[in-house]
Enzyme design. Structure first.
Site, PDB file in Angstrom:
ATOM      1  N   LYS A 261      59.897  10.259  31.244  1.00 50.85           N
ATOM      2  CA  LYS A 261      61.102   9.564  31.507  1.00 50.85           C
ATOM      3  C   LYS A 261      61.360   9.141  30.113  1.00 50.85           C
ATOM      4  O   LYS A 261      60.402   8.545  29.449  1.00 50.85           O
ATOM      5  CB  LYS A 261      60.655   8.239  32.346  1.00 50.85           C
ATOM      6  CG  LYS A 261      61.623   7.277  32.078  1.00 50.85           C
ATOM      7  CD  LYS A 261      61.183   5.901  33.233  1.00 50.85           C
ATOM      8  CE  LYS A 261      62.227   4.855  32.806  1.00 50.85           C
ATOM      9  NZ  LYS A 261      61.838   3.592  33.917  1.00 50.85           N
ATOM     10  N   ASP A 266      66.204   0.184  28.475  1.00 53.44           N
ATOM     11  CA  ASP A 266      66.342   0.095  29.708  1.00 53.44           C
ATOM     12  C   ASP A 266      66.978  -1.618  30.066  1.00 53.44           C
ATOM     13  O   ASP A 266      66.069  -2.482  30.078  1.00 53.44           O
ATOM     14  CB  ASP A 266      65.361   0.188  30.787  1.00 53.44           C
ATOM     15  CG  ASP A 266      65.334  -0.278  32.235  1.00 53.44           C
ATOM     16  OD1 ASP A 266      66.645  -0.376  32.488  1.00 53.44           O
ATOM     17  OD2 ASP A 266      64.438  -0.231  32.854  1.00 53.44           O
ATOM     18  N   LYS A 273      68.293  -7.190  33.450  1.00 51.00           N
ATOM     19  CA  LYS A 273      67.179  -7.612  33.643  1.00 51.00           C
ATOM     20  C   LYS A 273      67.326  -9.081  32.949  1.00 51.00           C
ATOM     21  O   LYS A 273      68.142  -9.150  32.157  1.00 51.00           O
ATOM     22  CB  LYS A 273      66.190  -6.861  32.505  1.00 51.00           C
ATOM     23  CG  LYS A 273      65.512  -5.700  33.194  1.00 51.00           C
ATOM     24  CD  LYS A 273      64.594  -4.849  32.415  1.00 51.00           C
ATOM     25  CE  LYS A 273      64.016  -3.855  32.731  1.00 51.00           C
ATOM     26  NZ  LYS A 273      63.249  -3.759  33.803  1.00 51.00           N
ATOM     27  N   ASP A 284      60.683   2.009  27.008  1.00 51.73           N
ATOM     28  CA  ASP A 284      60.978   2.710  28.328  1.00 51.73           C
ATOM     29  C   ASP A 284      61.123   4.373  28.269  1.00 51.73           C
ATOM     30  O   ASP A 284      61.239   4.902  28.990  1.00 51.73           O
ATOM     31  CB  ASP A 284      62.045   2.035  29.120  1.00 51.73           C
ATOM     32  CG  ASP A 284      62.111   2.143  30.706  1.00 51.73           C
ATOM     33  OD1 ASP A 284      60.704   2.124  30.938  1.00 51.73           O
ATOM     34  OD2 ASP A 284      63.064   1.975  31.194  1.00 51.73           O
ATOM     35  N   ASP A 343      68.182  -1.110  38.179  1.00 55.77           N
ATOM     36  CA  ASP A 343      67.265  -1.133  37.410  1.00 55.77           C
ATOM     37  C   ASP A 343      66.000  -0.324  37.828  1.00 55.77           C
ATOM     38  O   ASP A 343      65.075  -0.110  36.977  1.00 55.77           O
ATOM     39  CB  ASP A 343      66.739  -2.797  37.448  1.00 55.77           C
ATOM     40  CG  ASP A 343      65.731  -2.940  36.244  1.00 55.77           C
ATOM     41  OD1 ASP A 343      65.589  -2.030  35.278  1.00 55.77           O
ATOM     42  OD2 ASP A 343      65.165  -3.880  36.033  1.00 55.77           O
ATOM     43  N   GLU A 345      66.023   2.769  37.764  1.00 59.79           N
ATOM     44  CA  GLU A 345      66.635   3.844  37.278  1.00 59.79           C
ATOM     45  C   GLU A 345      65.676   4.969  36.856  1.00 59.79           C
ATOM     46  O   GLU A 345      66.075   6.328  36.814  1.00 59.79           O
ATOM     47  CB  GLU A 345      67.381   3.447  35.853  1.00 59.79           C
ATOM     48  CG  GLU A 345      66.772   3.477  34.611  1.00 59.79           C
ATOM     49  CD  GLU A 345      65.580   2.709  34.424  1.00 59.79           C
ATOM     50  OE1 GLU A 345      65.299   1.658  35.299  1.00 59.79           O
ATOM     51  OE2 GLU A 345      64.628   2.896  33.583  1.00 59.79           O
ATOM     52  N   ARG A 347      63.320   6.532  38.447  1.00 59.24           N
ATOM     53  CA  ARG A 347      63.055   7.415  39.409  1.00 59.24           C
ATOM     54  C   ARG A 347      64.539   8.434  39.632  1.00 59.24           C
ATOM     55  O   ARG A 347      64.231   9.466  40.188  1.00 59.24           O
ATOM     56  CB  ARG A 347      62.724   6.748  40.835  1.00 59.24           C
ATOM     57  CG  ARG A 347      63.706   5.879  41.325  1.00 59.24           C
ATOM     58  CD  ARG A 347      63.324   4.833  42.238  1.00 59.24           C
ATOM     59  NE  ARG A 347      62.358   3.712  41.634  1.00 59.24           N
ATOM     60  CZ  ARG A 347      61.819   2.920  42.123  1.00 59.24           C
ATOM     61  NH1 ARG A 347      61.767   2.742  43.725  1.00 59.24           N
ATOM     62  NH2 ARG A 347      61.054   1.866  41.597  1.00 59.24           N
TER      63      ARG A 347
HETATM   64  N1  BES Z   1      61.259   0.361  32.975  1.00 58.79           N
HETATM   65  C1  BES Z   1      61.156  -0.406  34.113  1.00 58.79           C
HETATM   66  C2  BES Z   1      59.738  -0.808  34.482  1.00 58.79           C
HETATM   67  C3  BES Z   1      58.779  -1.266  33.551  1.00 58.79           C
HETATM   68  C4  BES Z   1      58.542  -2.620  33.685  1.00 58.79           C
HETATM   69  C5  BES Z   1      58.215  -0.823  32.313  1.00 58.79           C
HETATM   70  C6  BES Z   1      57.703  -3.544  32.939  1.00 58.79           C
HETATM   71  C7  BES Z   1      57.459  -1.841  31.450  1.00 58.79           C
HETATM   72  C8  BES Z   1      57.226  -2.997  31.654  1.00 58.79           C
HETATM   73  C9  BES Z   1      61.646   0.040  35.488  1.00 58.79           C
HETATM   74  O1  BES Z   1      62.807   0.917  35.104  1.00 58.79           O
HETATM   75  C10 BES Z   1      61.973  -0.969  36.272  1.00 58.79           C
HETATM   76  O2  BES Z   1      62.989  -1.596  36.015  1.00 58.79           O
HETATM   77  N2  BES Z   1      61.522  -1.065  37.309  1.00 58.79           N
HETATM   78  C11 BES Z   1      61.860  -1.991  38.374  1.00 58.79           C
HETATM   79  C12 BES Z   1      62.012  -1.231  39.685  1.00 58.79           C
HETATM   80  C13 BES Z   1      62.760  -2.275  40.674  1.00 58.79           C
HETATM   81  C14 BES Z   1      63.862  -2.664  40.573  1.00 58.79           C
HETATM   82  C15 BES Z   1      62.592  -1.390  42.257  1.00 58.79           C
HETATM   83  C16 BES Z   1      60.512  -2.724  38.508  1.00 58.79           C
HETATM   84  O3  BES Z   1      59.430  -2.430  38.350  1.00 58.79           O
HETATM   85  O4  BES Z   1      60.575  -4.287  38.599  1.00 58.79           O
HETATM   86 ZN    ZN Z   2      62.822   1.621  33.187  1.00 65.94          ZN
HETATM   87 MN    MN Z   3      64.551  -0.301  35.175  1.00 67.71          MN
END
Ligand code: BES
Ligand code: ZN
Ligand code: MN
Length: 494
Positions: A261, A266, A273, A284, A343, A345, A347
């Site tokens: 990824k 992000d 966010k 990211d 968010d 994204e 996956r």
């Molecule tokens: N890139 C983030 C995950 C992340 C969070 C990486 C904190 C490093 C530190 C990912 O794209 C994301 O935003 N995931 C969300 C998913 C949710 C919306 C289902 C999350 O983990 O909050």
């Molecule tokens: Zn992300």
């Molecule tokens: Mn995200």
């Protein structure tokens, strides 16, 4: 930094500083001409306690005695931590050439730990600091610091030392990519790095595809993430084939598929966010960086295994063309997905990349991704999460993690979690209701796209940056490079 093995006595090398290990209940076997090192021990100044340091001068050099703890506890990780302590002091001392005296009866994995710890701790990212306008000097960590590392032992350690240096340098290059800000390290810039790698290393080829390729391949999930950004996405394909004459060319060894990824920023997209959660989102792309540089190291080591690597590089931005929550898209294998939170994204990008990796012949899959905040809550920075559809493959990945220092901890997949990603209007939703088991439902989403191929998912969100490692408290860690290289070794059967 130059890195060389030598069978010369440390006192006879060109080093200005020599690092000598002290183990619990043991003496220092080779002392200086005036016995200064064991005198430090006798005075209680040098101690075996892990990472303890004591300094003396003899034979025209500085000697740093570093505690390595108890021999039975000693592993590559602890050796690397001790090396990091030495580098910290060496920096204060203005050391240019450092020599490690390898402890008696140390295996190659300890030598690797010392070399990796030294190179990782010497790493500096100062590409943007005044005085370094040419932009180099970031990977090597030169400047006014260490310029050379020597590793001295009675017998020849050059193979272990060279291999460890290749891996640590690749890891530092991954850290360079991670640490570059999103306005510099765009998907295009990441693609350029992949192309440069293919030029540098024989047997590696790179293809960098744009939006048209994604559209041709009907990668609706990946495209849905990319469509909000003015910066074009790139799909990077790296291949390593050791070629004829290698054992891997025509044998049964599986083709290793690596998927990364690389969301270069992000923002969350329209499911924006909050500011505090967005600050570090340049990281990211850490999975993609690890995959790219791991391929480089695997090729430099000429490991007899074929690799196909897919890196999905894009920003995730809000705009008038961005995906709306509730939009339904179709991934390249025909699966329909309801995007209930833009968010989630990663996956989406990985879904299409996993499909492509299989189409390009991958017979074993590993994806590496900063995928969920939930894994940070579960495992912190101690371990990356591992989820897999195949016990044998999971065990190989776990073993490679433990041996390399990139620790992973396996978490379960189960139909119960898979049910949570079923869509209301489409086959899948990218956003399960509630907050339960967020790392596992994300993995179950990806599971669908592995389609029976042995697959391991590494959620590295907690370990990719600011992970408090002895050799890197802040910034990118390059997590995944060492694990993937070790995994390739194990797949190659060596
Ligand atoms: N890139 C983030 C995950 C992340 C969070 C990486 C904190 C490093 C530190 C990912 O794209 C994301 O935003 N995931 C969300 C998913 C949710 C919306 C289902 C999350 O983990 O909050
Ligand atoms: Zn992300
Ligand atoms: Mn995200």
């Amino acid at each position: 930094m130059r890195v060389d093995a030598t069978t010369d006595d440390p006192a006879r090398t060109a080093a200005d500083t020599v690092a000598v290990a002290l183990l619990e209940g043991e003496r220092i076997p080779h002392d200086t001409s005036d016995g200064a090192l064991n005198a430090l021990v006798a005075a209680g100044e040098a101690r075996a306690r892990a990472r303890h340091l004591a300094l003396t001068h003899a034979d025209g050099k500085r000697w740093l005695v570093v505690g390595l703890g108890r021999r039975e506890d000693l592993d590559a990780d602890r050796a690397a931590a001790a090396a990091a302590a030495v580098v910290g002091r060496a920096r204060e001392l203005g050391t240019r050439v450092l020599c490690w005296e390898v402890p008696h009866r140390a295996g190659d994995e300890l030598v690797a730990g010392l070399v990796e710890g030294t190179l990782l701790a010497a790493y500096r990212f100062d590409r943007y600091k005044r005085g370094n306008e040419d932009g180099d000097g970031d990977a090597a960590g030169d400047g006014d610091g260490l310029v050379a590392l020597l590793v001295s032992d009675h017998h020849d350690r050059s193979r272990a030392v060279e291999a460890a240096a290749i891996v640590a340098e690749a890891q530092n290059r991954a850290r360079d990519l991670q640490n570059r800000p999103a306005n510099d390290l765009t998907p295009t810039a990441l693609g350029e790095r992949a192309r440069a790698l293919a030029h540098e290393v024989e047997q590696v080829t790179a293809e960098v595809h744009g939006r048209e390729f994604l559209a041709e391949r009907e990668m609706g999930a990946f495209l849905a993430v990319a469509q909000g950004s003015a910066t074009p996405p790139k799909l990077i394909v790296l291949r390593y084939d050791p070629g004829e004459g290698s054992d891997a060319a025509d044998d049964e060894r599986p083709v290793l598929g690596l998927v990364g990824k690389a969301v270069t920023f992000d923002s969350g997209g329209l499911s924006l966010k909050p500011a505090a959660s967005m600050t570090d989102m340049k990281f990211d792309m850490s999975g993609g960086a690890a995959v790219i540089e791991a391929v480089g190291a695997i090729a430099r080591l000429r490991l007899p295994v074929r690799v196909v690597a897919i890196v999905g590089a894009t920003e995730n931005m809000p705009s008038g063309t961005a995906t709306r929550p509730g939009d339904i898209v179709r991934a390249s294998d025909g699966t329909t997905i309801e995007i209930d939170n833009t968010d989630a994204e990663g996956r989406l990008v990985l879904a299409d990349c996993l499909v492509l990796a299989r189409e390009l012949g991958a017979q074993r899959l590993v994806d590496v991704a900063t995928l969920t905040g939930a894994i940070v809550i579960a495992l912190g920075s101690g371990y990356a999460g591992l989820m897999s559809n195949d016990d044998e493959w999971a065990a190989l990945v776990e073993g490679a993690g433990a041996a390399s220092g990139d620790r992973v901890w396996r978490l379960p997949l189960h139909r119960e979690y898979a049910d949570m990603v079923k869509g209301r209007y489409a086959d899948l939703t990218n956003r399960p209701e509630g907050r339960k088991a967020g790392a596992l439902t994300a993995a179950e989403f990806l599971h669908r796209f592995a389609d029976g191929v042995p697959w391991a998912h590494l959620d590295i969100a907690g370990v990719s940056n600011d992970a408090g490692r002895p050799w890197a408290a802040k910034g990118g860690t390059g997590f995944g490079v060492r694990l993937l290289v070790e995994l390739a070794r194990r797949v190659a059967g060596g």
